[in-house]
Design an enzyme around this catalytic site. Structure first.
Site, PDB file in Angstrom:
ATOM      1  NE  ARG A 143       3.913  13.147   0.418  1.00 23.17           N
ATOM      2  CZ  ARG A 143       3.482  13.983  -0.527  1.00 23.17           C
ATOM      3  NH1 ARG A 143       2.312  14.573  -0.420  1.00 23.17           N
ATOM      4  NH2 ARG A 143       4.224  14.220  -1.593  1.00 23.17           N
TER       5      ARG A 143
ATOM      6  CE  LYS B 140       7.393   2.684  -3.217  1.00 23.89           C
ATOM      7  NZ  LYS B 140       6.667   3.961  -3.104  1.00 23.89           N
ATOM      8  CG  ASP B 141       5.723   5.899  -7.033  1.00 22.47           C
ATOM      9  OD1 ASP B 141       5.190   5.546  -5.966  1.00 22.47           O
ATOM     10  OD2 ASP B 141       6.822   6.478  -7.089  1.00 22.47           O
TER      11      ASP B 141
ATOM     12  NE  ARG C 156       2.374  -0.864   1.450  1.00 24.81           N
ATOM     13  CZ  ARG C 156       3.469  -1.018   2.175  1.00 24.81           C
ATOM     14  NH1 ARG C 156       3.569  -2.048   3.024  1.00 24.81           N
ATOM     15  NH2 ARG C 156       4.471  -0.175   2.086  1.00 24.81           N
ATOM     16  NE  ARG C 157       6.157   1.574   4.112  1.00 20.44           N
ATOM     17  CZ  ARG C 157       6.664   2.386   3.196  1.00 20.44           C
ATOM     18  NH1 ARG C 157       6.375   3.683   3.231  1.00 20.44           N
ATOM     19  NH2 ARG C 157       7.474   1.935   2.256  1.00 20.44           N
TER      20      ARG C 157
ATOM     21  NE  ARG D 122       8.785  10.134   3.753  1.00 19.38           N
ATOM     22  CZ  ARG D 122       7.747   9.459   3.265  1.00 19.38           C
ATOM     23  NH1 ARG D 122       7.436   8.287   3.778  1.00 19.38           N
ATOM     24  NH2 ARG D 122       7.037   9.950   2.275  1.00 19.38           N
TER      25      ARG D 122
END
Length: 309
Positions: free
Chosen positions: A151, A85-86, A133-134, A157
């Site tokens: 981040r 995805k990156d 997106r989220r 997180r």
């Protein structure tokens, strides 16, 4: 059965983050088991690892990839493992995606301080994510939520939840699983509810285009179904001219020779959401991705993408 090869010890390039090292090591172990090839890991620091600003503020495209690709092209490493995805959607000159191994859980996962599921969170709950997106899709489901930009690595997180700074965070389920933290997820969102990032949960293994022997070795771990699904999802993203920070969710399912792709573009504030699906042959993954994207563009997706394209 292990098949011995005459290829020398291969140097594998990867980001130095804990998650990247774990997922790359997993691939290296599979490669060694399948081919008998020894692998040496070379950690690379990327811009995305050292710049704490929101990704959208310093380009977004390839911030976790370019330094690793540079090591590959310079000959410092023989192949590289990335989170698929990156990757920027545009082809990289001199580089071949030799393998996309079998995908892990593509869904997004919710971790909360109290164990509350998404629908049970109190009004105004503070949810952390650094992903537009989220953010857009969460607000489409629960406009009352307070989305807090964050981040940092997975541990950072999770600490914000454990310390009470946040009511919850949304992360990639595959990342939690690879770190052995899958039990922290109180809920894994069904793709129909929260579409994941294109190619989320999949790895992309790259080598130099001219390095045929290495490409042939890596290709032994390629998974045709995962490659088709990731290709369709990323083709839609490319057609929409969206990067890894665009509010675009996509999920493809491959059954036998058929592929069904669903893509959504959502306004950043969650006020409007466009969704389209299309079914086609798995061998026409690119065409299916472009078809869905063209339908979304005809519906007005470009307006929703706005400044994050």
């Amino acid at each position: 059965m292990t098949v011995r090869t005459t290829v020398r010890v291969l140097r594998m390039g990867t980001r130095k983050s804990a998650l990247a090292m774990i997922q790359s090591t997993g691939f290296a172990e599979s490669l060694a088991y399948r081919t008998g090839t020894d692998v040496e890991t070379v950690g690379v620091v990327t811009e995305g690892d050292v710049n704490g600003a929101p990704i959208t503020s310093f380009g977004g495209l390839g911030v976790f990839v370019q330094a690793v690709r540079g090591a590959l092209l310079s000959g410092r490493v023989d192949f590289a493992v990335h989170s698929c995805k990156d990757l920027p959607t545009a082809p990289a000159e001199g580089i071949l995606t030799a393998a996309i191994p079998a995908r892990e859980d593509p869904r997004d996962a919710l971790v909360t301080a109290t164990g509350a599921t998404f629908d049970a969170l109190p009004a105004g709950a503070a949810i952390g994510t650094g992903s537009p997106r989220r953010t857009s899709q969460l607000l489409a489901l629960r406009p009352d939520l307070k989305i807090v930009p964050i981040r940092g690595n997975v541990d950072t997180r999770l600490h914000k939840v454990d310390s009470g700074e946040l009511d919850g965070v949304v992360l990639a389920a595959a990342g939690l699983d690879r770190l052995g933290l899958g039990d922290r997820a109180v809920e894994r969102f069904a793709p129909e509810r929260l579409l994941p990032s294109p190619a989320q949960g999949a790895l992309a293994v790259e080598c130099r285009s001219a390095d045929g022997p290495v490409a042939a070795l890596l290709a032994r771990l390629d998974d045709a179904g995962t490659r088709a699904a990731a290709t369709a999802e990323r083709a839609a993203l490319a057609r929409l001219e969206g990067g890894c920070s665009a509010p675009v969710g996509a999920h493809a399912v491959v059954r036998d020779d058929s592929l069904e792709l669903t893509v959504a573009v959502t306004a950043l504030d969650g006020s409007r959401r466009l969704v389209r699906s299309h079914r086609g042959p798995a061998v026409q993954a690119v065409e299916t991705g472009r078809t869905v994207a063209d339908e979304l563009l005809a519906d007005g997706a470009a307006e929703l993408l706005g400044g994050v394209r």
